[in-house]
Design an enzyme around this catalytic site. Structure first.
Site, PDB file in Angstrom:
ATOM      1  NE  ARG A 163      18.163  58.421  49.707  1.00 16.26           N
ATOM      2  CZ  ARG A 163      19.020  59.263  49.482  1.00 16.26           C
ATOM      3  NH1 ARG A 163      19.741  59.606  48.309  1.00 16.26           N
ATOM      4  NH2 ARG A 163      19.407  60.138  50.383  1.00 16.26           N
ATOM      5  CG  ASP A 177      36.244  36.699  51.744  1.00 17.62           C
ATOM      6  OD1 ASP A 177      37.074  37.367  51.894  1.00 17.62           O
ATOM      7  OD2 ASP A 177      35.655  36.099  52.734  1.00 17.62           O
ATOM      8  NE  ARG A 233      55.509  45.422  39.019  1.00 15.79           N
ATOM      9  CZ  ARG A 233      54.245  45.831  39.009  1.00 15.79           C
ATOM     10  NH1 ARG A 233      54.080  47.094  39.386  1.00 15.79           N
ATOM     11  NH2 ARG A 233      53.361  45.166  38.898  1.00 15.79           N
ATOM     12  N   GLY A 259      40.843  37.144  51.772  1.00 16.16           N
ATOM     13  CA  GLY A 259      40.035  36.496  50.895  1.00 16.16           C
ATOM     14  C   GLY A 259      39.432  35.046  51.469  1.00 16.16           C
ATOM     15  CB  ALA A 314      51.927  38.594  40.790  1.00 17.86           C
ATOM     16  NE  ARG A 323      61.650  34.785  33.228  1.00 19.58           N
ATOM     17  CZ  ARG A 323      61.005  34.143  34.266  1.00 19.58           C
ATOM     18  NH1 ARG A 323      61.015  33.080  34.645  1.00 19.58           N
ATOM     19  NH2 ARG A 323      59.963  34.600  34.801  1.00 19.58           N
TER      20      ARG A 323
END
Ligand code: F6P
Length: 326
Positions: A28, A130, A157, A173, A189, A214
C-alpha cells in the site's frame, strides 16, 4: 537518481507473526506513490521459480491480523550459489522490477546483501522471532513469540504450583536467547538459561533445589533453544540427582508453537512502520540497506554491515531475573 516504477516484495526464512502486515504496508505504501507492486511467492525459491503475482490494494486486504505469510516462505540453499542468483536476477529483469523488498531474518538478509552486491536495488525488513539481527533492536515477530512463551509459562505454573513441581520450558530462538530472556523475566522464572551466558545442568538443578528449600511451591526454568544446557541435558542430570532436588521436574518444548497464531498489536504496528519505511527508503534512493528500529526510530544500516553479525540478548538482565526469583 533512478525513478521507481515497479517493486517486488517477498517473505523469506522462518515465518514470523507480522510478516503479512509488512507485505500489506510495502504494497500500500508503494501503490500510494503510484508504483506497481509484485508479490513473490515462497521467498527466494519463488524468485528462482518465477512465481510472481501482481498485488493491488485489495489483494493485501484482510491480512493484517493473520500469522505466517500469505506469500509463503522457504529456505532456499540454491540462492547462495551464483547460478541461482543469476536466475533470480533474470526473472526480476523479465518482470521489469526496479527494486526488491525482502522481509526476513539473518539468512534472508545475507541473501539481500548478495543481490545488492550484484548491483540490484534491495531493501531488507527485519523479521524473525529470534530477534538476532544486527542494526535493529526489535524484529517483526519476536513480541508475539515472547507472549506465546509467556502464556505457556503462566499456564504451566498452575500445574507446577498445584503439584509442587518444576517445569523446564524450552522456547525457540536459534542461537539467541532473547525470547527466553524476555519471557523468563515477564513470567518470573526461577532460572533462565541462554546461549549468551551458559549454565551447567548442575547449576540449573542447584537453583531449583534452592527454590524448593526456600519453600517455593513451583519453579520454572526457561531454557533457550540454543543453550548448551538444553532440556535433554537437564533431564539427564535430574535422572541421576532426583531425590536431592526436591521438585519433581517435567519438560515442555514449545517448538514451532512459538511462531504461530495471530500477531500482537506491537508486531502489527512495527511491521506497518518498517514496511512503509522500506518504501520511503527506496523513494529516497537508498539501496542495499536494512530498515530497522533502533531506540524507537527508523534507522537504516548497510546490509554489508549486518552480514555475518548477530545481535545477542542482553545477558546483564539475568541478574535482575535472579534477584526477582528469591
Ligand atoms: O529462525 C526462526 C526459527 O524458528 C528458530 O527459532 C528455529 O531455530 C528455526 O527457525 C527452526 O527452523 P525450521 O522452521 O526450519 O525448523
Amino acid at each position: 537518481m533512478q525513478t521507481m516504477k515497479k517493486i517486488a516484495v517477498l517473505t523469506s526464512g522462518g515465518d514470523a507473526p507480522g510478516m503479512n502486515a509488512a507485505v500489506r504496508a510495502v504494497t500500500r505504501g508503494a501503490l500510494s506513490k503510484g508504483w506497481e507492486v509484485m508479490g513473490v511467492h515462497n521467498g527466494y525459491a519463488g524468485l528462482l521459480g518465477d512465481e510472481f503475482q501482481r498485488l493491488q490494494a485489495r489483494d493485501v486486504g484482510g491480512i493484517v491480523h493473520l500469522g505466517g505469510t500469505v506469500l509463503g516462505s522457504a529456505r532456499c540453499p540454491e540462492f547462495v550459489q551464483p547460478h541461482g542468483r543469476k536466475q533470480a536476477l533474470g526473472h526480476l529483469a523479465k518482470h521489469g522490477i526496479d527494486a526488491l523488498v525482502v522481509v526476513g531474518g539473518n539468512g534472508s538478509q545475507s541473501g539481500s546483501a548478495s543481490l545488492a552486491r550484484e548491483g540490484f536495488a534491495v531493501v531488507g525488513v527485519p523479521s524473525t522471532i529470534d530477534n538476532d539481527l544486527y542494526g535493529n533492536d526489535v524484529s517483526i515477530g519476536c513480541d508475539t513469540a515472547i507472549n506465546i512463551t509467556l502464556e505457556a509459562i503462566d499456564r504451566l505454573r498452575t500445574t507446577a504450583s498445584s503439584h509442587r513441581r518444576a517445569f523446564a520450558v524450552e522456547t525457540m530462538g536459534r542461537n539467541c536467547g532473547y525470547i527466553a530472556l524476555m519471557a523468563g523475566i515477564a513470567g518470573g522464572a526461577e532460572v533462565i538459561a541462554l546461549p549468551e551466558q551458559e549454565l551447567e545442568p548442575a547449576e540449573v538443578a542447584e537453583r531449583l533445589r534452592a527454590a524448593y528449600q526456600r519453600g517455593k511451591t513451583h519453579a520454572l526454568a526457561v531454557i533457550a533453544e540454543g543453550a548448551r544446557c538444553g532440556v535433554h541435558e537437564l533431564m539427564q542430570y535430574y535422572g541421576a540427582h532426583r531425590k536431592s532436588i526436591g521438585f519433581d521436574l517435567r519438560v515442555t518444548r514449545l517448538g514451532h508453537v512459538v511462531r504461530g497464531g495471530i500477531p500482537s498489536a506491537a508486531d502489527r504496528v512495527l511491521a506497518t512502520r518498517l514496511g512503509a519505511a522500506a518504501v520511503d527508503t527506496l523513494a529516497e534512493s537508498a539501496r542495499g540497506v536494512l530498515v530497522g528500529m533502533v531506540r524507537g526510530d527508523i534507522v537504516i544500516t548497510p546490509l554489508e554491515e549486518i552480514t555475518g553479525r548477530t545481535r545477542p540478548a542482553d545477558a546483564s538482565l539475568l541478574e535482575l531475573a535472579r534477584v526477582m526469583a528469591i
